[in-house]
Motif scaffolding. Sequence first.
Motif, PDB file in Angstrom:
ATOM      1  N   ALA A 168      -7.629  13.255  -1.435  1.00  0.00           N
ATOM      2  CA  ALA A 168      -6.780  12.881  -2.572  1.00  0.00           C
ATOM      3  C   ALA A 168      -6.275  11.447  -2.418  1.00  0.00           C
ATOM      4  CB  ALA A 168      -5.612  13.852  -2.694  1.00  0.00           C
ATOM      5  N   SER A 169      -5.917  11.068  -1.211  1.00  0.00           N
ATOM      6  CA  SER A 169      -5.467   9.693  -0.965  1.00  0.00           C
ATOM      7  C   SER A 169      -6.608   8.698  -1.173  1.00  0.00           C
ATOM      8  CB  SER A 169      -4.910   9.548   0.457  1.00  0.00           C
ATOM      9  OG  SER A 169      -3.746  10.318   0.612  1.00  0.00           O
ATOM     10  N   PHE A 170      -7.815   9.088  -0.774  1.00  0.00           N
ATOM     11  CA  PHE A 170      -8.989   8.243  -0.959  1.00  0.00           C
ATOM     12  C   PHE A 170      -9.249   8.018  -2.444  1.00  0.00           C
ATOM     13  CE2 PHE A 170     -13.806   8.174  -1.267  1.00  0.00           C
ATOM     14  CZ  PHE A 170     -13.946   6.851  -0.899  1.00  0.00           C
ATOM     15  N   ILE A 171      -9.200   9.080  -3.224  1.00  0.00           N
ATOM     16  CA  ILE A 171      -9.422   8.951  -4.672  1.00  0.00           C
ATOM     17  C   ILE A 171      -8.381   8.019  -5.286  1.00  0.00           C
ATOM     18  CG2 ILE A 171      -9.389  10.236  -6.855  1.00  0.00           C
ATOM     19  CD1 ILE A 171     -10.730  12.568  -5.258  1.00  0.00           C
ATOM     20  N   ALA A 172      -7.146   8.131  -4.849  1.00  0.00           N
ATOM     21  CA  ALA A 172      -6.096   7.230  -5.340  1.00  0.00           C
ATOM     22  C   ALA A 172      -6.370   5.783  -4.903  1.00  0.00           C
ATOM     23  CB  ALA A 172      -4.726   7.686  -4.846  1.00  0.00           C
ATOM     24  N   ALA A 173      -6.818   5.602  -3.665  1.00  0.00           N
ATOM     25  CA  ALA A 173      -7.100   4.257  -3.149  1.00  0.00           C
ATOM     26  C   ALA A 173      -8.258   3.593  -3.886  1.00  0.00           C
ATOM     27  CB  ALA A 173      -7.408   4.326  -1.652  1.00  0.00           C
ATOM     28  N   LEU A 174      -9.161   4.396  -4.426  1.00  0.00           N
ATOM     29  CA  LEU A 174     -10.310   3.848  -5.155  1.00  0.00           C
ATOM     30  C   LEU A 174      -9.907   3.137  -6.446  1.00  0.00           C
ATOM     31  CD1 LEU A 174     -12.877   6.758  -4.747  1.00  0.00           C
ATOM     32  CD2 LEU A 174     -13.016   4.475  -3.713  1.00  0.00           C
ATOM     33  N   GLN A 175      -8.691   3.339  -6.891  1.00  0.00           N
ATOM     34  CA  GLN A 175      -8.237   2.711  -8.130  1.00  0.00           C
ATOM     35  C   GLN A 175      -7.933   1.227  -7.943  1.00  0.00           C
ATOM     36  OE1 GLN A 175      -8.835   4.760 -10.695  1.00  0.00           O
ATOM     37  NE2 GLN A 175      -9.374   6.097  -8.988  1.00  0.00           N
ATOM     38  N   SER A 176      -7.919   0.763  -6.696  1.00  0.00           N
ATOM     39  CA  SER A 176      -7.662  -0.651  -6.393  1.00  0.00           C
ATOM     40  C   SER A 176      -8.891  -1.267  -5.743  1.00  0.00           C
ATOM     41  CB  SER A 176      -6.481  -0.786  -5.431  1.00  0.00           C
ATOM     42  OG  SER A 176      -5.325  -0.267  -6.004  1.00  0.00           O
ATOM     43  N   TYR A 177      -9.104  -2.542  -6.042  1.00  0.00           N
ATOM     44  CA  TYR A 177     -10.196  -3.278  -5.410  1.00  0.00           C
ATOM     45  C   TYR A 177      -9.619  -4.552  -4.826  1.00  0.00           C
ATOM     46  CZ  TYR A 177     -14.514  -5.627  -4.453  1.00  0.00           C
ATOM     47  OH  TYR A 177     -15.529  -6.257  -3.789  1.00  0.00           O
ATOM     48  N   PRO A 178      -9.996  -4.929  -3.606  1.00  0.00           N
ATOM     49  CA  PRO A 178     -10.923  -4.244  -2.717  1.00  0.00           C
ATOM     50  C   PRO A 178     -10.281  -3.006  -2.091  1.00  0.00           C
ATOM     51  CG  PRO A 178     -10.054  -6.178  -1.607  1.00  0.00           C
ATOM     52  CD  PRO A 178      -9.510  -6.189  -3.023  1.00  0.00           C
ATOM     53  N   LEU A 179     -11.117  -2.098  -1.650  1.00  0.00           N
ATOM     54  CA  LEU A 179     -10.651  -0.859  -1.023  1.00  0.00           C
ATOM     55  C   LEU A 179      -9.917  -1.206   0.259  1.00  0.00           C
ATOM     56  CD1 LEU A 179     -10.650   2.256  -1.013  1.00  0.00           C
ATOM     57  CD2 LEU A 179     -12.797   2.129   0.299  1.00  0.00           C
ATOM     58  N   GLY A 180      -8.695  -0.729   0.367  1.00  0.00           N
ATOM     59  CA  GLY A 180      -7.893  -0.991   1.544  1.00  0.00           C
ATOM     60  C   GLY A 180      -8.164   0.000   2.664  1.00  0.00           C
ATOM     61  N   SER A 181      -7.621  -0.298   3.800  1.00  0.00           N
ATOM     62  CA  SER A 181      -7.747   0.567   4.962  1.00  0.00           C
ATOM     63  C   SER A 181      -6.917   1.823   4.790  1.00  0.00           C
ATOM     64  CB  SER A 181      -7.263  -0.171   6.211  1.00  0.00           C
ATOM     65  OG  SER A 181      -7.139   0.712   7.297  1.00  0.00           O
ATOM     66  N   PRO A 182      -7.427   2.961   5.222  1.00  0.00           N
ATOM     67  CA  PRO A 182      -6.627   4.185   5.130  1.00  0.00           C
ATOM     68  C   PRO A 182      -5.404   4.129   6.045  1.00  0.00           C
ATOM     69  CG  PRO A 182      -8.655   4.599   6.327  1.00  0.00           C
ATOM     70  CD  PRO A 182      -8.747   3.213   5.783  1.00  0.00           C
ATOM     71  N   TRP A 183      -5.437   3.278   7.031  1.00  0.00           N
ATOM     72  CA  TRP A 183      -4.319   3.179   7.986  1.00  0.00           C
ATOM     73  C   TRP A 183      -3.168   2.362   7.420  1.00  0.00           C
ATOM     74  CZ3 TRP A 183      -5.918   7.064  10.196  1.00  0.00           C
ATOM     75  CH2 TRP A 183      -7.222   7.217  10.638  1.00  0.00           C
ATOM     76  N   GLN A 184      -3.358   1.714   6.254  1.00  0.00           N
ATOM     77  CA  GLN A 184      -2.303   0.930   5.616  1.00  0.00           C
ATOM     78  C   GLN A 184      -1.597   1.703   4.531  1.00  0.00           C
ATOM     79  OE1 GLN A 184      -4.558  -2.452   4.303  1.00  0.00           O
ATOM     80  NE2 GLN A 184      -4.481  -3.446   6.297  1.00  0.00           N
ATOM     81  N   ARG A 185      -1.899   3.000   4.433  1.00  0.00           N
ATOM     82  CA  ARG A 185      -1.283   3.824   3.396  1.00  0.00           C
ATOM     83  C   ARG A 185       0.209   3.947   3.647  1.00  0.00           C
ATOM     84  NH1 ARG A 185      -3.855   9.401   3.446  1.00  0.00           N
ATOM     85  NH2 ARG A 185      -3.924   9.052   5.670  1.00  0.00           N
ATOM     86  N   THR A 186       0.929   4.146   2.552  1.00  0.00           N
ATOM     87  CA  THR A 186       2.372   4.373   2.679  1.00  0.00           C
ATOM     88  C   THR A 186       2.714   5.775   2.284  1.00  0.00           C
ATOM     89  OG1 THR A 186       2.690   3.530   0.444  1.00  0.00           O
ATOM     90  CG2 THR A 186       2.991   1.989   2.285  1.00  0.00           C
TER      91      THR A 186
END
Length: 100
Positions: free
Chosen positions: A82-100
């Motif tokens: 679910a977090s990955f799908i949300a992260a896909l809405q931004s470009y460039p794709l950020g690191s999963p370790w930078q999630r808040t």
Amino acid sequence: MMVIFANWNEELATTQSAADELLQQIAAGTAASDEHTLTRLEKLATACARLAYGANSPASLTEPVHNLVTWCDHLDEPTWRASFIAALQSYPLGSPWQRT
């Protein structure tokens, strides 16, 4: 159609370009982040990782593709997915370790 590449660098560049293009399309809303697209991203990430790590050259991965590989390593976890799908809405794709 089978494409023959001169070397692994050429194949990696082409594969990373395809992954990057798909990431841009998802962020722009011209491609859906549905199961088909997620499967395509996983296949591209796997191919890029296999090429770069197989050549002992992980630094040859672009940052967005490196992040894609990292994300795709854990897509079997529902909250991660679910977090990955949300992260896909931004470009460039950020690191999963930078999630808040």
